[in-house]
Motif scaffolding. Structure first.
Motif, mmCIF file in Angstrom:
data_model
loop_
_atom_site.group_PDB
_atom_site.id
_atom_site.type_symbol
_atom_site.label_atom_id
_atom_site.label_comp_id
_atom_site.label_asym_id
_atom_site.label_seq_id
_atom_site.Cartn_x
_atom_site.Cartn_y
_atom_site.Cartn_z
ATOM 1 N N LEU A 13 0.831 -1.215 0.000
ATOM 2 C CA LEU A 13 0.000 0.000 0.000
ATOM 3 C C LEU A 13 0.859 1.257 0.000
ATOM 4 C CD1 LEU A 13 -2.957 -0.713 2.440
ATOM 5 C CD2 LEU A 13 -3.093 -0.234 -0.004
ATOM 6 N N THR A 14 1.915 1.227 0.772
ATOM 7 C CA THR A 14 2.822 2.373 0.824
ATOM 8 C C THR A 14 3.461 2.615 -0.540
ATOM 9 O OG1 THR A 14 3.283 1.970 3.154
ATOM 10 C CG2 THR A 14 4.874 3.325 1.960
ATOM 11 N N ARG A 15 3.907 1.546 -1.180
ATOM 12 C CA ARG A 15 4.519 1.662 -2.513
ATOM 13 C C ARG A 15 3.504 2.160 -3.537
ATOM 14 N NH1 ARG A 15 8.386 3.623 -4.775
ATOM 15 N NH2 ARG A 15 8.983 2.721 -6.751
ATOM 16 N N LEU A 35 3.717 1.175 -11.334
ATOM 17 C CA LEU A 35 2.402 1.348 -10.715
ATOM 18 C C LEU A 35 1.450 0.237 -11.166
ATOM 19 C CD1 LEU A 35 0.444 2.931 -8.947
ATOM 20 C CD2 LEU A 35 0.003 4.425 -10.912
ATOM 21 N N ALA A 36 1.495 -0.105 -12.437
ATOM 22 C CA ALA A 36 0.658 -1.191 -12.944
ATOM 23 C C ALA A 36 1.024 -2.520 -12.283
ATOM 24 C CB ALA A 36 0.788 -1.296 -14.465
ATOM 25 N N ASP A 37 2.320 -2.767 -12.118
ATOM 26 C CA ASP A 37 2.773 -3.998 -11.474
ATOM 27 C C ASP A 37 2.326 -4.070 -10.011
ATOM 28 O OD1 ASP A 37 4.005 -4.809 -13.799
ATOM 29 O OD2 ASP A 37 6.035 -4.254 -13.145
ATOM 30 N N VAL A 38 2.502 -2.966 -9.301
ATOM 31 C CA VAL A 38 2.110 -2.922 -7.890
ATOM 32 C C VAL A 38 0.596 -3.059 -7.766
ATOM 33 C CG1 VAL A 38 2.008 -1.422 -5.847
ATOM 34 C CG2 VAL A 38 4.143 -1.666 -7.114
ATOM 35 N N SER A 39 -0.140 -2.411 -8.657
ATOM 36 C CA SER A 39 -1.603 -2.501 -8.636
ATOM 37 C C SER A 39 -2.048 -3.937 -8.857
ATOM 38 C CB SER A 39 -2.212 -1.601 -9.714
ATOM 39 O OG SER A 39 -1.902 -0.253 -9.473
ATOM 40 N N TYR A 40 -1.437 -4.602 -9.818
ATOM 41 C CA TYR A 40 -1.771 -6.003 -10.113
ATOM 42 C C TYR A 40 -1.477 -6.884 -8.894
ATOM 43 C CZ TYR A 40 -1.494 -10.686 -12.025
ATOM 44 O OH TYR A 40 -1.661 -12.037 -12.238
ATOM 45 N N THR A 41 -0.311 -6.700 -8.307
ATOM 46 C CA THR A 41 0.077 -7.499 -7.150
ATOM 47 C C THR A 41 -0.876 -7.273 -5.985
ATOM 48 O OG1 THR A 41 2.391 -7.393 -7.844
ATOM 49 C CG2 THR A 41 1.966 -8.021 -5.557
ATOM 50 N N LEU A 42 -1.253 -6.032 -5.768
ATOM 51 C CA LEU A 42 -2.198 -5.709 -4.699
ATOM 52 C C LEU A 42 -3.549 -6.374 -4.956
ATOM 53 C CD1 LEU A 42 -2.574 -4.103 -2.079
ATOM 54 C CD2 LEU A 42 -3.190 -2.133 -3.477
ATOM 55 N N ARG A 52 -9.147 -0.266 -6.757
ATOM 56 C CA ARG A 52 -9.840 0.494 -5.697
ATOM 57 C C ARG A 52 -10.420 -0.449 -4.651
ATOM 58 N NH1 ARG A 52 -12.620 3.862 -10.291
ATOM 59 N NH2 ARG A 52 -12.954 1.690 -10.783
ATOM 60 N N GLU A 53 -10.959 -1.560 -5.105
ATOM 61 C CA GLU A 53 -11.485 -2.552 -4.168
ATOM 62 C C GLU A 53 -10.343 -3.202 -3.386
ATOM 63 O OE1 GLU A 53 -14.182 -6.602 -4.071
ATOM 64 O OE2 GLU A 53 -14.195 -5.367 -5.875
ATOM 65 N N ALA A 54 -9.232 -3.444 -4.044
ATOM 66 C CA ALA A 54 -8.071 -4.033 -3.374
ATOM 67 C C ALA A 54 -7.564 -3.108 -2.272
ATOM 68 C CB ALA A 54 -6.962 -4.309 -4.382
ATOM 69 N N VAL A 55 -7.509 -1.811 -2.552
ATOM 70 C CA VAL A 55 -7.068 -0.848 -1.540
ATOM 71 C C VAL A 55 -8.054 -0.825 -0.375
ATOM 72 C CG1 VAL A 55 -6.705 1.617 -1.082
ATOM 73 C CG2 VAL A 55 -5.710 0.565 -3.127
ATOM 74 N N ALA A 56 -9.337 -0.848 -0.677
ATOM 75 C CA ALA A 56 -10.350 -0.856 0.386
ATOM 76 C C ALA A 56 -10.229 -2.106 1.253
ATOM 77 C CB ALA A 56 -11.742 -0.750 -0.224
ATOM 78 N N ARG A 57 -10.032 -3.249 0.623
ATOM 79 C CA ARG A 57 -9.881 -4.499 1.383
ATOM 80 C C ARG A 57 -8.612 -4.471 2.229
ATOM 81 N NH1 ARG A 57 -11.671 -9.512 -2.584
ATOM 82 N NH2 ARG A 57 -13.794 -8.769 -2.967
#
Length: 80
Positions: A13-15, A35-42, A52-57
Motif C-alpha cells: 500500500l505504501t509503494r 504502478l501497474a505492477d504494484v496494482s496487479y500485485t495488490l 480500488r477494491e483491493a485498496v479498500a480491502r
C-alpha cells in the motif's frame, strides 16, 4: 480463505501510494509500469480485479490485523 501478511500488505500500500503521487506529479513510462505492477500485485493479494477494491480491502485488513497483534509485534505503524 488465506489472509495476506499485514506487513506485506502495508508495504505494498505504501509503494502504491508513493507511485500514485509520483505519477501525478510527473508522468513517466517507468513509473506507470511499476504502478501497474504494484496494482496487479495488490489485486492478486487481496483477491480482486479492481485496484480500488483491493485498496479498500487492504485498508480493512490492517486494523483487523492490529487487533490480533495488541503488543504491536508487527513493528510497523498502521499509517500508510
Amino acid at each position: 480463505m488465506l489472509v495476506p501478511d499485514p506487513k506485506a500488505v502495508r508495504k505494498l500500500l505504501t509503494r502504491y501510494a508513493s507511485l500514485r503521487i509520483a505519477q501525478a506529479a510527473r508522468e513517466r513510462p517507468t513509473t506507470a509500469r511499476e504502478l501497474a505492477d504494484v496494482s496487479y500485485t495488490l489485486c492478486v493479494m487481496m483477491g480482486t480485479t479492481d485496484v480500488r477494491e483491493a485498496v479498500a480491502r487492504a485498508d480493512a485488513l490492517l486494523p483487523a490485523a492490529a487487533e490480533t497483534d495488541p503488543e504491536g509485534e508487527s513493528g510497523l505503524p498502521l499509517a500508510v
